[in-house]
Enzyme design. Sequence first.
Site, PDB file in Angstrom:
ATOM      1  N   VAL A 280     -30.999 -14.149  63.128  1.00 45.59           N
ATOM      2  CA  VAL A 280     -31.979 -13.559  64.031  1.00 45.59           C
ATOM      3  C   VAL A 280     -32.195 -14.444  65.250  1.00 45.59           C
ATOM      4  O   VAL A 280     -32.303 -13.967  66.384  1.00 45.59           O
ATOM      5  CB  VAL A 280     -33.309 -13.318  63.291  1.00 45.59           C
ATOM      6  CG1 VAL A 280     -34.387 -12.842  64.257  1.00 45.59           C
ATOM      7  CG2 VAL A 280     -33.114 -12.306  62.175  1.00 45.59           C
ATOM      8  N   ASP A 327     -13.471  10.696 100.226  1.00 42.92           N
ATOM      9  CA  ASP A 327     -13.153  11.934 100.923  1.00 42.92           C
ATOM     10  C   ASP A 327     -13.351  11.705 102.419  1.00 42.92           C
ATOM     11  O   ASP A 327     -14.229  10.939 102.824  1.00 42.92           O
ATOM     12  CB  ASP A 327     -14.072  13.044 100.424  1.00 42.92           C
ATOM     13  CG  ASP A 327     -13.751  14.386 101.055  1.00 42.92           C
ATOM     14  OD1 ASP A 327     -12.580  14.774 101.033  1.00 42.92           O
ATOM     15  OD2 ASP A 327     -14.680  15.024 101.573  1.00 42.92           O
ATOM     16  N   GLU A 679     -30.133 -23.992  70.042  1.00 40.87           N
ATOM     17  CA  GLU A 679     -30.884 -23.749  68.808  1.00 40.87           C
ATOM     18  C   GLU A 679     -29.961 -23.738  67.587  1.00 40.87           C
ATOM     19  O   GLU A 679     -30.276 -24.330  66.541  1.00 40.87           O
ATOM     20  CB  GLU A 679     -31.616 -22.416  68.898  1.00 40.87           C
ATOM     21  CG  GLU A 679     -32.697 -22.344  69.973  1.00 40.87           C
ATOM     22  CD  GLU A 679     -33.223 -20.930  70.135  1.00 40.87           C
ATOM     23  OE1 GLU A 679     -33.490 -20.294  69.097  1.00 40.87           O
ATOM     24  OE2 GLU A 679     -33.348 -20.456  71.273  1.00 40.87           O
ATOM     25  N   ASN A 704     -37.216 -17.978  71.406  1.00 41.84           N
ATOM     26  CA  ASN A 704     -36.374 -16.819  71.716  1.00 41.84           C
ATOM     27  C   ASN A 704     -37.042 -15.835  72.672  1.00 41.84           C
ATOM     28  O   ASN A 704     -36.411 -15.339  73.615  1.00 41.84           O
ATOM     29  CB  ASN A 704     -36.001 -16.070  70.426  1.00 41.84           C
ATOM     30  CG  ASN A 704     -34.888 -16.755  69.673  1.00 41.84           C
ATOM     31  OD1 ASN A 704     -34.371 -17.789  70.108  1.00 41.84           O
ATOM     32  ND2 ASN A 704     -34.510 -16.204  68.537  1.00 41.84           N
ATOM     33  N   ASP A 708     -36.892 -17.994  76.432  1.00 42.85           N
ATOM     34  CA  ASP A 708     -35.732 -17.227  76.902  1.00 42.85           C
ATOM     35  C   ASP A 708     -36.168 -16.083  77.815  1.00 42.85           C
ATOM     36  O   ASP A 708     -35.577 -15.840  78.860  1.00 42.85           O
ATOM     37  CB  ASP A 708     -34.966 -16.627  75.713  1.00 42.85           C
ATOM     38  CG  ASP A 708     -34.192 -17.678  74.932  1.00 42.85           C
ATOM     39  OD1 ASP A 708     -34.291 -18.868  75.291  1.00 42.85           O
ATOM     40  OD2 ASP A 708     -33.529 -17.311  73.961  1.00 42.85           O
TER      41      ASP A 708
END
Length: 871
Positions: A280, A327, A679, A704, A708
């Site tokens: 996790v 185009d 980590e 986390n 983060d």
Amino acid sequence: MDEIWHQRTVAESLDRLGAHSSGLSPDEVARRRATFGPNELTSTVQRSALRMLASQFANYMIVVLIVAAIISGIVGDLADTIVIGAIIVLNAVIGFFQEYRAERALAALKAMVGPTATVRRNGLLATVSAAELVPGDIVTLEAGRIVPADLRLCEAPSLCINEAALTGESVPVDKVTGAIGAADSPIGDRHNMAYKGTAVTNGRGLGVVVATGMRTEFGRIASLLSDTATVATPLQRRLEVFGRGLALIVLGICAIIFVTGLLRGEAALPMFLTALSLAVAAIPEALPAVVSIALAIGARKMLAHKALIRRLPAVETLGSVTVICSDKTGTLTANAMRVDQYYCDGVRTAEFGAGTAWDLLLDAMTVSHDATTDDAGLPVGDPTEVALLIAARKASREHALADTRLPRTGELPFDSGRKCMTTLHQLADGRVLSITKGAPEVIVALSGRTRQGSGTAVTDPAALLAVAERMAADGLRVLGVGIREWAEMPRDMSPHLVEQNLDFVGFIGLLDPPRPEAAAAIATCLGAGIVPVMITGDHPTTARAVALRLGLGAEDSPVLTGADIDQLTDAEFEKRVAAARVFARVTPEHKLRIVTALQGQGQIVAMTGDGVNDAPALRRADIGVAMGIAGTDVAREAGDMVLLDDNFATVVRAVREGRRIYDNLRRFIRYVLTTNSGEIWTIFLAPFLGLPVPLVPIQILWINLLTDGLPGLALAAEPAEKNIMQRPPRPPGESVFARGLGVHALLVGLLMAAMALGAQAWHVGQGSPLWQTMVFTILCFTQLGHVLAVRSEQTSLLTLGLLSNRPLLGAVTLTVALQLAVVYLPALNSLFHTVPLPAMDLALCVATALVVLGVVEIEKWVRRREAATGS
């Protein structure tokens, strides 16, 4: 009723359809409607809200996060489960509302194609919904109306239809009624047909319906969309590979930790829970949210610049393109004719001259057409004739005044067989002036004399035609003008009598001009290493001339035509397509083949277009860019992005924004992989060093999601680097780990872990209770030092400046404050298992952040040196 109708005569067509000039009876109409259905398109299906929402979860990283949330719940970490679930929902909501808003905005742009039609039934004229037409109906056409179905023309006096939306041809087509022999004639050459969705610009007509709904040419092209697979965007492909690779790596590490623990004699259940916790921790939960938010911010910025994003991944895809297939008509050009050059009195010039011959040419431009002005004084009528009227105005000749001075007394309408038209005008002295204009070769052949100065000279046909050919080579549509003076109005108005013995006056060169900003946009593309390709239904000579005006290719560059493409095998075409920059006389199938061939070579292809004929290629391309103003509904529904200003330069601005977004996503991935690496190494190596597990679950969650997440989100606001449009596109097969990203994440993560484990070992050896708080704080602070350093892969932080990304500076400051609160506030110490750190230990934590910052800055210095030396 799939027939080659252009080969049949009017009588044969009516007989084949069981139709007659008085029209069908109501009973017959009802029977045919039951057989053929409504005259509507059915292939473009709107995505439902539920389908749009479900598509937000069709992502490998999201699946990995869902598994992580389930695992967290199994091991009892409900807080992690709740937070990960919230991130998944946030990601889905952001993507859903962006796409939903885009679909609503797109719906507001839609306009019905041919909403009504004037039809003859039972001998009476009636106005009905276009959806009610059936094969065999007799339909009348007039200027300003949209053709409501595919028609075989029965009458076409002066009928002119703009078929640009279907064929790409910028010049309206003059229509005839006679049969055309060649079965394989391209649509643009079937002059006895009128096609659904095209616009009548001049004259009137009568036609019998030969196809409705999905059986029309419009519908046939629309049906190609259902057979054209969409292509995953580069970002989706890269994140898919990244997610799979990350999952395999994490599972491998977890397995190693679990097996190693068992071999050391640890209990199976605690080691299993430790391995799952590490899994996790290793997954970058914030990545999908950061990606979605970055794309949503980019989409909002693009909307401010008139680019509507229908699907969020399209924001980044433009930053990945290596080829832009555009185009010509209405995209690179203005789709509005204008007079660009003149030839008169022996002079070829862009400016109107003076003299008797020039006055005659000006008279012709002023009165020998049917263009006029509306109540607001704006010119209306056939685009070519409007161009003549505007040019006459610029030469100080008003149509209304000239028409009073030269009233029209007769005319011979344009006929494609004669390739010319004539108007007759009363002069003040009683004489009559006839003005004939048409194809250069026709006018020259009909002229025995040429007006020069105040007199005439014998016409030199070869010299005049050479001038016309040179003007045509410049991409101009050339009209010849001749006059004849009559003592009185001719009694016999036969063309072979009136259009003879002319005095040649001059040539008028008309151009569908390139958009003013298109050349600069193409130059920017070339500077950015993006290959621009022009695809058009126009003549090769016109296409080459427009390309040269735009700076697209050299004068000797090859122009591939649809006929050329048909003669090439797939292998031969793939070799030729890479070198070609201009394609002319192409069909929708050719456009699709071009895009597919380029993608087969590994190119990331963007396709711009506005017509129905562009839709299949728009759907197939990595990103389809449709026009919002001039674009058809089918094209807009096929595109990933819609230009609300129909401006090619907007595509280039979107490319720049796409590159900035991808750079920022790479910065986040570099940042989050490095921090997660730190980590993982810390938790993975501690048991091998005889140290206790360094972090508890809530500390892992804090790192986390907060350390983060907040700085990572702020990286999405990083400004574009100065050289962003002076570097080549990313290689199409490039992974997110390219250019040293993987090595960087591994080594800098090891550096973070080494400093954290070193502090842990020291304090454990001293018997100090600070060891876990030290590890926790060092990992947080080193990540903040790292996020400041990875704002650029080469430019130093000193050059960038701390204030150039204020959201990031604010996020770092807030994260530091929150981390200090966790360390020093008693209420949080028990929750996060922390103890207050002495000043010297806190200073050490700050020093480790500076070490990481310094090491990454040295890495960037090495990159700059390598770039400068070319090594």
